[in-house]
Scaffold this active site. Structure first.
Site, PDB file in Angstrom:
ATOM      1  N   TYR A 140       0.837  -1.205   0.000  1.00 55.29           N
ATOM      2  CA  TYR A 140       0.000   0.000   0.000  1.00 55.29           C
ATOM      3  C   TYR A 140       0.872   1.255   0.000  1.00 55.29           C
ATOM      4  O   TYR A 140       0.756   2.129  -0.856  1.00 55.29           O
ATOM      5  CB  TYR A 140      -0.935  -0.016   1.218  1.00 55.29           C
ATOM      6  CG  TYR A 140      -1.666   1.291   1.423  1.00 55.29           C
ATOM      7  CD1 TYR A 140      -2.608   1.729   0.496  1.00 55.29           C
ATOM      8  CD2 TYR A 140      -1.403   2.097   2.533  1.00 55.29           C
ATOM      9  CE1 TYR A 140      -3.267   2.940   0.670  1.00 55.29           C
ATOM     10  CE2 TYR A 140      -2.058   3.304   2.714  1.00 55.29           C
ATOM     11  CZ  TYR A 140      -2.987   3.717   1.782  1.00 55.29           C
ATOM     12  OH  TYR A 140      -3.623   4.920   1.950  1.00 55.29           O
ATOM     13  N   LYS A 144       1.771   4.038  -3.178  1.00 55.29           N
ATOM     14  CA  LYS A 144       1.528   5.486  -3.066  1.00 55.29           C
ATOM     15  C   LYS A 144       2.832   6.266  -3.320  1.00 55.29           C
ATOM     16  O   LYS A 144       2.825   7.306  -3.966  1.00 55.29           O
ATOM     17  CB  LYS A 144       0.982   5.819  -1.669  1.00 55.29           C
ATOM     18  CG  LYS A 144      -0.428   5.323  -1.421  1.00 55.29           C
ATOM     19  CD  LYS A 144      -1.438   6.170  -2.161  1.00 55.29           C
ATOM     20  CE  LYS A 144      -2.861   5.754  -1.846  1.00 55.29           C
ATOM     21  NZ  LYS A 144      -3.869   6.594  -2.510  1.00 55.29           N
ATOM     22  N   LEU A 189     -10.087   2.656  13.609  1.00 53.54           N
ATOM     23  CA  LEU A 189     -10.310   2.630  15.053  1.00 53.54           C
ATOM     24  C   LEU A 189     -11.562   3.405  15.487  1.00 53.54           C
ATOM     25  O   LEU A 189     -12.408   2.854  16.202  1.00 53.54           O
ATOM     26  CB  LEU A 189      -9.073   3.200  15.773  1.00 53.54           C
ATOM     27  CG  LEU A 189      -9.202   3.214  17.290  1.00 53.54           C
ATOM     28  CD1 LEU A 189      -9.279   1.798  17.851  1.00 53.54           C
ATOM     29  CD2 LEU A 189      -8.037   3.980  17.918  1.00 53.54           C
TER      30      LEU A 189
END
Ligand code: UDP
Length: 323
Positions: A140, A144, A189
């Site tokens: 990931y 990027k 979260l």
């Protein structure tokens, strides 16, 4: 001004569309609805499509003549990117290159790109400024960072101007309560904690309490979605005013531990939040906190909702609508 928002039906994209529409821009959303929701797109033209289909982007750009593009269409789960790197490189890198190539061919010169703190890897210093070494630890983050480097080269060779915005922990929801976070599956979260508060989940599982932090849980820099969107708007306007390409780290500069987030959520919601502890999640650095002084100095950005309780209160307003 005509603005194309790729991934405008997702969490950050939909909040961005709302802001752009409020500011009077003509907005077109291109989204494949793999992770977004059609009903989250308010006041903009919606085109169902995928960056894989180069012809679709080409036609869209030819017809509309965009003044700028914001690109939010990414897969975002670190763990999944380790298990399925092909999915991440195809979507987050290869399809992004399609977009860049069409922009170059159609002379659309300004791009705002959603990047991430994951490009830095394990921090060597805190807070993390833009010059921090880039050592992403998973597909990931690597994807990027590849795009960020690609953008530098596209600027040099083709004059494509871009601003890369490295998000720390995007959180919260539209203060007016119309939009919020709707990931499926949800892995973040704050929404998970609030789902435990509303009763949609039985508990929140804390991934590790043996980190080298004051309370043993991971520390993150939570940034309100509205402040994040504001930074995109300022970045776009800066490019339109003729500025050079740039990259900015976006956070509040304050770190909160997982335990502090749960405690603040208890105070905001007035609800009991059952907690369980499990082992560390793979690839989680102990502490990630942004140094966003460059964004403040160069973009004139200043977060309005820096207070964690406000971020959680807005997310709670959305959760109580969904629950
Ligand atoms: N976290 C947790 N339980 C969960 C989800 C997240 O303890 O169910 C922790 C996670 O390990 C990290 C922090 O909360 O330290 C923020 O994670 P999130 O997935 O929201 O964002 P990330 O930091 O991965 O971008």
């Amino acid at each position: 001004m005509q603005v194309l928002v790729v991934g405008g039906a997702g969490y950050i994209g939909s909040h961005m569309v709302k802001l752009l529409v409020q500011c009077g821009f003509e907005v077109t959303v291109l989204d494949n609805l793999s992770a977004g929701y059609r009903d989250a797109v308010r006041g903009a033209r919606f085109v169902l499509g995928d960056l894989f289909e180069r012809d679709v982007i080409e036609d869209l750009c030819r017809e509309t003549g965009f003044d700028g593009v914001l690109h939010f269409a990414s897969h975002i789960q670190v763990g999944e990117s380790v298990r399925e790197p092909a999915k991440y490189y195809r979507n987050n890198v290869f399809k992004t290159q399609n977009l860049l190539d069409v922009m170059v061919a159609q002379r659309v010169r300004c791009l705002i790109f959603s990047s991430t703190a994951a490009i830095f890897g394990e921090p060597v210093q805190i807070p993390i400024d833009e010059n921090h070494p880039k050592q992403p630890m998973n597909p990931y983050g690597r994807g990027k960072w590849m795009v960020e480097q690609m953008l530098e080269d596209y600027d040099t060779a083709y004059g494509l101007k871009s601003v890369c915005l490295r998000y720390f922990n995007a959180a919260g929801a539209d203060p007016e309560g119309e939009l919020g976070e709707r990931h499926d599956p949800e892995t973040h979260l704050i929404p998970l904690v609030l789902q435990a508060a509303s009763g949609r989940r039985s508990h929140i599982t804390v991934f590790g309490d043996d980190y080298n932090t004051p309370d043993g849980t991971c520390i993150r820099d939570y940034i309100h979605i509205s402040d994040l969107c504001e930074a995109h708007l300022l970045a776009l306007q800066q490019l339109w005013a003729g500025a050079d390409s740039a990259a900015y780290n976006l956070g509040n500069g304050n770190g909160f531990s997982v335990r502090e987030v749960i405690e603040t959520a208890r105070q905001v919601t007035g609800r009991d939040i059952p907690v369980e502890y499990s082992k560390r999640r793979l690839g989680d650095p102990a502490r990630l906190v942004a140094d966003s002084r460059r964004a403040q100095a160069e973009l004139g950005w200043s977060p309005r909702y820096a207070d964690l309780a406000t971020i959680i209160a807005h997310a709670w307003q959305w959760e109580t609508r969904c629950a």
